[in-house]
Design a protein around this motif. Structure first.
Motif, PDB file in Angstrom:
ATOM      1  N   ARG A 189       1.909  -4.375  10.501  1.00  0.00           N
ATOM      2  CA  ARG A 189       0.981  -4.022   9.428  1.00  0.00           C
ATOM      3  C   ARG A 189      -0.435  -4.143   9.986  1.00  0.00           C
ATOM      4  N   TRP A 243       0.798  -1.232   0.000  1.00  0.00           N
ATOM      5  CA  TRP A 243       0.000   0.000   0.000  1.00  0.00           C
ATOM      6  C   TRP A 243       0.827   1.276   0.000  1.00  0.00           C
ATOM      7  N   ARG A 279      -4.730   0.851   5.584  1.00  0.00           N
ATOM      8  CA  ARG A 279      -3.594  -0.022   5.910  1.00  0.00           C
ATOM      9  C   ARG A 279      -2.604   0.828   6.705  1.00  0.00           C
ATOM     10  N   ASP A 306      -4.563  -3.954   8.839  1.00  0.00           N
ATOM     11  CA  ASP A 306      -5.604  -3.883   7.819  1.00  0.00           C
ATOM     12  C   ASP A 306      -6.881  -3.552   8.576  1.00  0.00           C
TER      13      ASP A 306
END
Lengths: 343, 343, 343
Positions: free
Chosen positions: B229, B127, B254, B231
């Motif tokens: 990370r 992303w 993200r 989401d």
């Protein structure tokens, strides 16, 4: 290494706010000070038992404090009373709680074995909150080990050299102090200086309620680790002051100088100079405060210089001189306390 | 002691300039970063092999860098290719060269045994440079060990306490995270949180392309040493998001949080928050960036406070609570990596 | 660990005031410098023998200095001559006194065994106070070990790289210096560079008293621990300069660069650039001073950067190159002195 089993000052009462949290490093430990709902002072380790977050970044909740990292809540005894997301609280989840006594406008803390915390051993500083006395609380932060400040306070030789225009006189430097040591308990040193049928000092003249010759005194009482009380004043000559009779018009001062180690090379220093006359004259209160502060800054410059030299060449020995009698006795009492903790 | 045999982030791509030299301390080592003539990033020891002059005070010459103290020139492999006034160059005259991969707008560096530098192990942050996503790169410097930041990122309890008006909600604090650990390779932790048929959060409402109830999710994936990370997003309720079907109007974010140790008590921190909607609305880009930064400064105040306490009283133990599940798993994976390097 | 049995510079003469007290840390020791009633410089340990108070907070009394903490007075030999409140003075109450020689506008100090302090060994800097020369004294404080500065001064390679627009030329970098080492006494290095029938350098043209080709020279003489003298200039070509005959119109410069360690990672640096022409043109004096300072700041940036790298990764080895010939010889002489003190 610090002496632990004794009462130290942690703050003036007014330094611990009614609502907020005060962080202060004492004896190398992070300490949190705050007031419970009845106004009593609480002293806890300033370190959450969970993961060492500072509690002073937390929030007071009633008598307790909540760590604002993960929400653990500790009551005034240091016991954890809430762990968010967890119903049972293991007993070992607690922070250290220090015995605290608020007396004579000072917050006293016991950093050693709590079993030994006997409030009756706390030295008396009644002039801090007596209606017959008036003072303004002072605080200094020092870049020096506290023992160097103790040395300074128990030595009269330096008055003439460090304070030639403030506290000192050349004659004072020559006087050999007579030191009485009382070894009971933690010990006490007493140093008495009397000037009978003497002229009134200029400082006294400005505020005196009588004229003529005076009997003047300075009586120091020092207790380890670092508590100095001084009783000083002038009474009309021949009115019995040396025998303990102080007539109402006598000018009396009481001085307080207290140190608590912050680290090995930094110290907290609380002081005040109380008087028993012109109580409501705020200009005199401020003038006395300012005069003391000027003299104390003279000391600080020298003592912080001394600490710098000691840090640069720590291995060089000190050499005693006759004038060290007072400070040697004080160091002996401090060392005796320290030895008693190692044994 | 740092884990060495893993990919660390050294910089955002834009931090390494087209022409100049960037100096950065990573894992306690001085590292030089620059771009070769094709734009590729080179990472060398920032220390001339001759007499330890910093190469970042030098000059880029083509793909090489020349030390501007005595003119030694090192190519992109760290080999010395010129010693002024000397025709032969002993092979041992070289500086350390670090494997570097530029991917997803990040400069990845391998500080361990170069033989193990397998670029296929680099975690995916697509992303950062996908045309379907938009983000603004962020960087923070921390006065704290990087593991304290990892602890923070993998713990949901703190959201309610550290971020009450930004990220946190009281309900979030109570949730027990379900943590899946995958021990393959360096390991990965996955934490999933779903809120089905829920109200749309205020933050989402402002930018939503649909109305009504939502299925919301937060899926964290963490890899050692310090790569997070996330989401997160909202889809119209019942459109299959939990089963993996995300309709085009779903709002998706993200999040990236990456740390690299600078020293034992300081860290580099790269972060961003990407979105898949309103890509060209720069005001939203800046607003999201600013909101994240406010929350991250809340964390920093607490974590740097924690480091100060740990530095003052390093020997005091931490006590685990139930909410530590995530960070304990992370620490376990970091320690496993560290142990594998000692063995 | 410092070499102790050698003459170090402690100050320019003008740095030691006629009346006040100068404190300076040399070789990690606090040193007090002042002038006695005849103007001679006295150097004492800047630490009262009693309790380590800094003497520079004291007061000069005739040839003596009095500590202003408790009034101990030390004469210029360091012997205590007064202890207030005490009639007898134990002989051990003394501060260290350092042999001092004031010569060539420099204050030289001997920090080692006083028995070895032979003033005839002091290196000659006659141009500092000769009526035929003119200079302006300079001082720099360095955040680097003094040996890194010595390295710099004895290396010609760096001229082209560090000083491309000030001192250096590309051709100078390529020249291999011819170094003569004289091992008598503490040792001396001599490096001679001659450019015969050459063009006059631009710097010389501006002030020249003749035209045409020149014979140019640069003759460095270095002595441990850190004394550099340079003899440089231009004479009309063929007038015998290489054979030692310098015609009156020859432009001559003498340069001084002297370092004394303050601590292991900081140094004092005294410098000047004297000339034998246009003596009363103060604009030239200032211009030369400014030019030297610009070049010296170029060195300082590099050398302090080098110290930072060395402090960060102290264990990494240095790798010698051919251009190190000069500095290797200097380090060898310094190490020889250091070894002679350990033995």
């Amino acid at each position: 290494m610090f002496v632990r089993n004794c009462w130290y000052v942690a703050a003036w009462d007014e330094e611990v706010p009614a609502e907020g949290l005060l962080a202060r490093t004492l004896l190398g430990e992070p300490v949190l000070l705050y007031r419970d709902t009845r106004g009593g002072v609480v002293a806890l380790e300033d370190r959450c038992a969970h993961r060492s977050a500072p509690l002073h970044l937390g929030r007071k909740e009633g008598d307790a404090v909540r760590c604002m990292y993960h929400g653990l809540k500790f009551d005034a005894t240091g016991a954890c009373v809430d762990i968010p997301g967890q119903s049972s609280i293991p007993p070992k989840v607690s922070v250290r709680s220090y015995p605290v006594v608020e007396r004579d406008r000072l917050v006293w803390i016991w950093m050693g074995d709590p079993a030994g915390a006997d409030a009756s051993q706390i030295v008396d500083f009644f002039w801090h909150d007596s209606p017959e006395w008036r003072m303004k609380p002072g605080y200094l932060h020092y870049q020096a080990n506290y023992k160097l400040i103790v040395d300074n306070l128990l030595d009269f030789t330096h008055l003439a050299w460090v304070h030639p225009t403030t506290l000192g006189t050349q004659s004072a430097a020559g006087l050999k102090p007579q030191i009485e040591r009382d070894d009971s308990g933690a010990g006490t040193l007493t140093i008495r200086r009397w000037y009978l049928d003497d002229d009134m000092p200029n400082l006294h003249k400005r505020v005196a309620r009588f004229e003529g010759k005076v009997d003047r005194w300075q009586i120091y009482q020092w207790s380890p680790p670092a508590l100095l009380r001084m009783d000083a004043g002038s009474a009309p000559a021949g009115t019995g002051a040396p025998e303990g009779h102080r007539v109402p018009e006598a000018l009396q001062f009481r001085h307080t100088s207290i140190q608590t180690p912050e680290t090995e090379t930094t110290s907290h220093y609380w002081f005040c100079q109380a008087r028993n006359f012109a109580l409501d004259d705020e200009a005199i209160t401020q003038k006395i405060f300012d005069d003391v502060l000027v003299a104390f800054e003279e000391d600080r410059r020298m003592i912080e210089g001394q600490q710098k030299v000691l840090s640069l060449v720590p291995e060089r020995p000190m050499i005693p001189i006759a004038a060290d009698a007072g400070l040697n006795q004080a160091r002996w009492l401090i060392d005796r306390l320290a030895r008693s903790e190692v044994a």
